[in-house]
Design a protein around this motif. Structure first.
Motif, PDB file in Angstrom:
ATOM      1  N   UNK A 183       8.359  39.306  90.625  1.00  0.00           N
ATOM      2  CA  UNK A 183       7.962  39.053  89.234  1.00  0.00           C
ATOM      3  C   UNK A 183       6.646  38.291  89.126  1.00  0.00           C
ATOM      4  N   UNK A 184       6.048  37.960  90.250  1.00  0.00           N
ATOM      5  CA  UNK A 184       4.896  37.063  90.251  1.00  0.00           C
ATOM      6  C   UNK A 184       3.567  37.809  90.187  1.00  0.00           C
ATOM      7  N   UNK A 185       2.641  37.263  89.387  1.00  0.00           N
ATOM      8  CA  UNK A 185       1.288  37.816  89.334  1.00  0.00           C
ATOM      9  C   UNK A 185       0.354  37.072  90.282  1.00  0.00           C
ATOM     10  N   UNK A 217      -1.937  33.026  78.466  1.00  0.00           N
ATOM     11  CA  UNK A 217      -0.706  32.241  78.594  1.00  0.00           C
ATOM     12  C   UNK A 217      -0.227  32.265  80.055  1.00  0.00           C
ATOM     13  N   UNK A 218       0.259  31.123  80.488  1.00  0.00           N
ATOM     14  CA  UNK A 218       0.652  30.947  81.889  1.00  0.00           C
ATOM     15  C   UNK A 218       2.071  30.433  82.023  1.00  0.00           C
ATOM     16  N   UNK A 219       2.801  30.958  82.973  1.00  0.00           N
ATOM     17  CA  UNK A 219       4.072  30.350  83.368  1.00  0.00           C
ATOM     18  C   UNK A 219       3.928  29.886  84.808  1.00  0.00           C
ATOM     19  N   UNK A 220       4.031  28.586  85.006  1.00  0.00           N
ATOM     20  CA  UNK A 220       3.903  28.039  86.363  1.00  0.00           C
ATOM     21  C   UNK A 220       5.305  27.823  86.941  1.00  0.00           C
ATOM     22  N   UNK A 221       5.562  28.495  88.058  1.00  0.00           N
ATOM     23  CA  UNK A 221       6.908  28.464  88.645  1.00  0.00           C
ATOM     24  C   UNK A 221       6.859  27.715  89.973  1.00  0.00           C
ATOM     25  N   UNK A 245       1.121  40.709  94.122  1.00  0.00           N
ATOM     26  CA  UNK A 245       0.563  39.497  93.514  1.00  0.00           C
ATOM     27  C   UNK A 245      -0.804  39.238  94.133  1.00  0.00           C
ATOM     28  N   UNK A 246      -1.650  38.572  93.367  1.00  0.00           N
ATOM     29  CA  UNK A 246      -2.978  38.219  93.874  1.00  0.00           C
ATOM     30  C   UNK A 246      -2.930  36.771  94.352  1.00  0.00           C
ATOM     31  N   UNK A 247      -3.490  36.538  95.532  1.00  0.00           N
ATOM     32  CA  UNK A 247      -3.454  35.192  96.111  1.00  0.00           C
ATOM     33  C   UNK A 247      -4.595  34.337  95.578  1.00  0.00           C
ATOM     34  N   UNK A 248      -4.240  33.095  95.183  1.00  0.00           N
ATOM     35  CA  UNK A 248      -5.277  32.074  95.019  1.00  0.00           C
ATOM     36  C   UNK A 248      -5.019  31.131  96.181  1.00  0.00           C
ATOM     37  N   UNK A 249      -5.998  30.979  97.052  1.00  0.00           N
ATOM     38  CA  UNK A 249      -5.661  30.235  98.263  1.00  0.00           C
ATOM     39  C   UNK A 249      -6.847  29.633  98.971  1.00  0.00           C
ATOM     40  N   UNK A 252       3.124  36.444  79.846  1.00  0.00           N
ATOM     41  CA  UNK A 252       2.210  35.444  80.411  1.00  0.00           C
ATOM     42  C   UNK A 252       2.006  35.736  81.897  1.00  0.00           C
ATOM     43  N   UNK A 253       0.997  35.063  82.464  1.00  0.00           N
ATOM     44  CA  UNK A 253       0.773  35.183  83.911  1.00  0.00           C
ATOM     45  C   UNK A 253       1.863  34.384  84.614  1.00  0.00           C
ATOM     46  N   UNK A 254       2.616  35.031  85.494  1.00  0.00           N
ATOM     47  CA  UNK A 254       3.607  34.294  86.289  1.00  0.00           C
ATOM     48  C   UNK A 254       2.909  33.834  87.565  1.00  0.00           C
ATOM     49  N   UNK A 255       2.817  32.532  87.683  1.00  0.00           N
ATOM     50  CA  UNK A 255       2.030  31.917  88.759  1.00  0.00           C
ATOM     51  C   UNK A 255       3.001  31.077  89.588  1.00  0.00           C
TER      52      UNK A 255
END
Ligand code: H2P
Length: 836
Positions: free
Chosen positions: A652-654, A593-597, A679-683, A554-557
């Motif tokens: 480990x973060x995407x 699929x997403x994993x929100x951390x 990792x790619x920033x959403x910001x 999954x995407x580690x977010x």
């Protein structure tokens, strides 16, 4: 307690040439001897803790000579020294970084393995030092690494907190604070220096004696002993070892007389020692009471006074008159906590050195520089005048004099403009404004990212900037690539070295060469493998510690940072709730699929932030246990976020969540660490996110939300109407209502505070206003992720353009522009570079 975050071990090739001069055989021999001498027992019979302690002690032996050589060399060359005063130094574990910087990693790993031991296991024994909290403290630690690695004569001055901030445990979803007993098993890195202890004085009163010259006699004070502990700061393979000096408060009980009748007076003496030691017990003691405020002020003065006394003592041993002080010493004030450096240096120069006010003032201003790290009003410290006068009577008089001189010069510049003068005064309305004192008493004031500095210059400190524009400058933050790539992500470091050679570790701008490879299939394939391997390591930790199974595909977010309303963990939560609602409506919804951390601490008295933690955990409970969404999303809150945990999460973060309300996040440094690890920033367009966007280009970052200008314009117009946004957006309305409508079955009215602040109190941080654009940004992100080659190209571009965000770059700028020092003028000879 429980599982500690793991540590990665460098690959042999990545450790580079074994330039330590120590062979594997010798290391083994030295290590065996060390264990036997320390414990009177064989290696086979001692515990892991003993093994770890012996290893630290051995590494300390190895670095003793370069440490001594560095000090000798500074004495011999008379090089100008920088002292970085900071209330926090968030060091992280030191064994790995010291071995790495000494060039001993490979040898140690090999030697231990031949002895049947595992370096990784021993590195995990180390407790994270409880010496900091957030970005401010970690930045200070990155700077120490860069100073030593660049060969700059720069040292840290900090506090040795017995119990750090606190250890966070999550109980039933709530944050609980426990004492962080990080020193319980000892701390083998530092050296106690009782002979260099100094006395710090509090309270009492000041008698003014005037016979020709006015003298200030401080009487009736209480004395606290400040004992220094020195921690070596190892430069990267350059033979340099600088010093971080940490101060601890102690009482000299041997001088407290017990009454001959014994008993109770001795008891009192012991109790007294406990009150003295309280000074260095905890970072940021609760300041909601008068006593708490007094303790904080005392702590700050303790650090400043002890630090300056030791600097001056050292200066005197090697130099002449204090008039030369600014040519030999630079003092940097990290945020407002050490601003008392200004009046304290004046006190020493005036009362102890008998200099004139003019001389003392010029020396002080030329020596001091200040960094502002935040525009949040609550962080720009002010002290009640009465408290200040009671705790620090002599300093109070000095600050009053500074204020008087300063206001006089303001009057000359702006005659009759009383309003402006009272806004700019150091003392006004019975409070002492520490940021104002810093601006007046320093020759340089810098912000930590371009936007932040602009806001300081044009808004928060505009009037000061108009008055003395030359002082203001920008130094965009940076982080050390040695800890934040080489050490925490050795597989990535290896891939980079294989692709462009090893020079990037010392010349991070060379990472730009990766750009050529970013579309290369083989490179992308390796990058993907590295990320997966790091996700597996994090998933293993999460399983062991929290019992939650993560989908490594999954995407580690991740959003890991202090919990604060302006950092908007709540926006992240609302978005996950909306996603969950969509999945409930349509379980076949085609999303990645997403994993929100999440991870981070909330300040002890910050109730809404503490409830945000409960909100995240409530959401995690709901989502992770709902079979109907078929594991499409998972939410985890990782307890007790610290440097070691960051070292596990970041590689480990995407997706890196950097979503503050624009204008509030001065810079951010997590954004840089994530970027370096691909990792790619959403910001939002805030802090250093703006410069990250400039560096990577708009295709390689996903931005959303109001700009700082728009936010500030709303504030000028009295805010905005969240009801309109709420009414217009059905999905948003649903999640906001779910905060209070029983959606979280056990929560009752717990999240009403969040609900009210969003809807009834004007949504000060524009969570609702930015929601739609945040949701859209996530959709773009999903699209990009689906096209794996495009995604991997974005990841590579982030790594390739992260060189600018190295603290090596930042520190070279501080050195040249602010402190006027050059990297060590006389490089170490090849033989000096060896540790033996
Ligand atoms: C603060 C600022 C960050 C900044 C950091 C270092 C105080 O850190 O808020 O924007 O990057 O200093 O300059 P933090 O919030 O992480 O505690």
């Amino acid at each position: 307690p429980g599982v500690k975050p793991g540590t990665a071990v460098l690959d042999a090739a990545q450790a580079g040439p074994a330039d330590s001069g120590i062979t594997v055989e010798q290391f083994k021999q030295d290590y065996r001897n060390k264990v036997e001498r320390m414990y009177g027992d064989g290696l086979e019979r001692v515990s892991d803790l003993d093994k770890y302690n012996a290893l630290v002690s051995l590494v300390r032996d190895y670095l003793a000579e370069p440490w001594l050589n560095t000090k000798e060399k500074y004495r011999r060359t008379g090089a100008k020294q920088v002292y970085y005063f900071s209330i926090e130094f968030l060091l992280g574990r030191l064994l790995g970084s010291n071995l790495y910087n000494l060039g001993l990693n490979e040898v140690c790993q090999q030697a231990l393995s031949e002895l049947g031991l595992d370096l990784r296991t021993l590195r995990q024994v180390e407790e994270d030092p409880g010496l900091g909290n957030g970005g401010l403290g970690r930045l200070a630690a990155c700077y120490l690494d860069s100073m030593a690695s660049l060969g700059l004569p720069g040292h840290g001055m900090g506090m040795r907190y017995r119990y750090g901030l606190f250890e966070q445990r999550i109980v039933d979803g709530y944050q609980r604070e426990y004492a962080d007993d990080w020193l319980m098993d000892g701390f083998y890195w530092d050296v106690r220096k009782p002979a260099e202890a100094v006395e710090v004085r509090f309270g009492g009163n000041v008698r003014i004696k005037s016979n020709g010259k006015t003298q200030y006699i401080h009487e009736g004070y209480e004395t606290v002993l400040a004992v220094p502990y020195d921690v070596p700061v190892v430069g990267y393979r350059n033979g340099m070892v600088n010093t971080l000096r940490l101060w601890s408060a102690e009482a000299r009980l041997s001088e407290v007389v017990c009454a001959p009748q014994g008993g109770s007076d001795c008891q009192k003496a012991v109790e007294y020692s406990q009150t003295v030691e309280e000074l260095s017990n905890i970072l940021y003691p609760d300041d909601s009471t008068y006593e708490g405020k007094a303790l904080r002020l005392k702590q700050q003065y303790f650090l400043v006074s002890a630090g300056l006394q030791s600097i001056i003592r050292n200066y005197r041993e090697n130099n002449g008159h204090l008039r030369e002080f600014p040519h030999k010493i630079a003092i940097h004030i990290n945020d407002t906590h050490p601003v008392l450096c200004i009046p304290e240096l004046l006190r020493i120069l005036l009362d102890e050195e008998q200099l004139t006010w003019e001389e003392a003032w010029n020396i002080t201003v030329q020596t001091m520089s200040y960094t502002n790290h935040t525009i949040l009003p609550e962080a720009l410290e002010t002290w009640p005048e009465d408290l200040f006068r009671t705790v620090l009577p002599r300093l109070y008089l000095i600050v009053r004099d500074i204020n008087e001189y300063y206001c006089r010069s303001l009057w000359e510049a702006y005659p009759g403009d009383w309003d402006r003068i009272s806004r700019m005064a150091i003392i006004s309305y019975n409070r002492i404004h520490m940021a104002h004192l810093a601006i007046v008493g320093c020759h340089s004031v810098n912000g930590v990212a371009e936007l932040h500095t602009d806001i300081l210059k044009n808004k928060i400190m505009k009037e000061f900037c108009d008055f003395s524009p030359a002082k203001f400058n920008n130094k965009t933050n940076g982080v050390t690539q040695r800890r934040w790539v080489s050490l925490c992500n050795p597989a990535l470091a290896q891939l980079i070295t294989d692709t462009i050679g090893p020079r990037w570790v010392e010349h991070p701008q060379e990472l730009a060469q990766l750009e050529r490879h970013s579309a290369d299939t083989a490179f992308q394939h390796h990058l993907l493998k590295v990320k997966l391997q790091n996700k597996v390591a994090l998933a293993k930790y999460v399983k062991e510690k929290h019992g939650i199974t993560l989908d490594v595909n999954s995407i580690f977010d991740s959003q890991v940072k202090r919990i604060h309303a302006y950092k908007r963990q709540t926006l992240n939560v609302l978005h996950i709730m909306a996603l969950y609602n969509r999945l409930k409506e349509n379980p076949l919804l085609d999303i990645e699929p997403h994993t929100f951390i999440f991870g981070g601490k909330a300040a002890v008295n910050y109730h809404i932030a503490k409830n945000t933690i409960k909100l995240i955990n409530s959401l995690a409970d709901l989502v992770n246990n709902d079979k109907s969404i078929r594991d499409k999303i998972k939410v985890v809150f990782l307890e007790n976020y610290n440097v070691s945990l960051a070292e596990l999460i970041i590689p480990a973060t995407d997706v890196s969540e950097q979503i503050p309300t624009a204008s509030y996040e001065a810079s951010g440094t997590g954004n840089m660490k994530f970027m370096m690890n691909g990792a790619v920033t959403i910001g939002t367009l805030d802090g250093a996110n703006i410069e990250i966007k400039q560096a990577v280009g708009e295709d390689n970052i996903i931005v959303f939300g109001l700009t700082a200008e728009e936010v500030l314009a709303y504030y000028r117009g009295g805010g905005y109407n969240p009801w309109e946004v709420y009414q217009d957006n059905e999905r948003l309305r649903q999640v906001v209502d779910q905060l209070i409508n029983g959606f979280f079955p056990a929560a009752g009215d717990l999240f009403r505070g969040h609900f009210d602040s969003l809807l009834h109190q004007g949504d000060h941080f524009f969570v609702l206003k930015d929601f739609a654009s945040y949701e859209a940004a996530h959709q773009v992100l999903d699209e990009r992720y689906k096209d794996r080659p495009v995604w991997l190209k974005m990841c590579s571009a982030n790594i390739a353009h992260s060189g600018r965000f190295s603290s090596d770059r930042t520190f070279a700028e501080y050195a040249t522009d602010i402190w006027h020092i050059r990297p060590d003028t006389l490089p170490f000879s090849a033989s000096e570079k060896q540790i033996r």
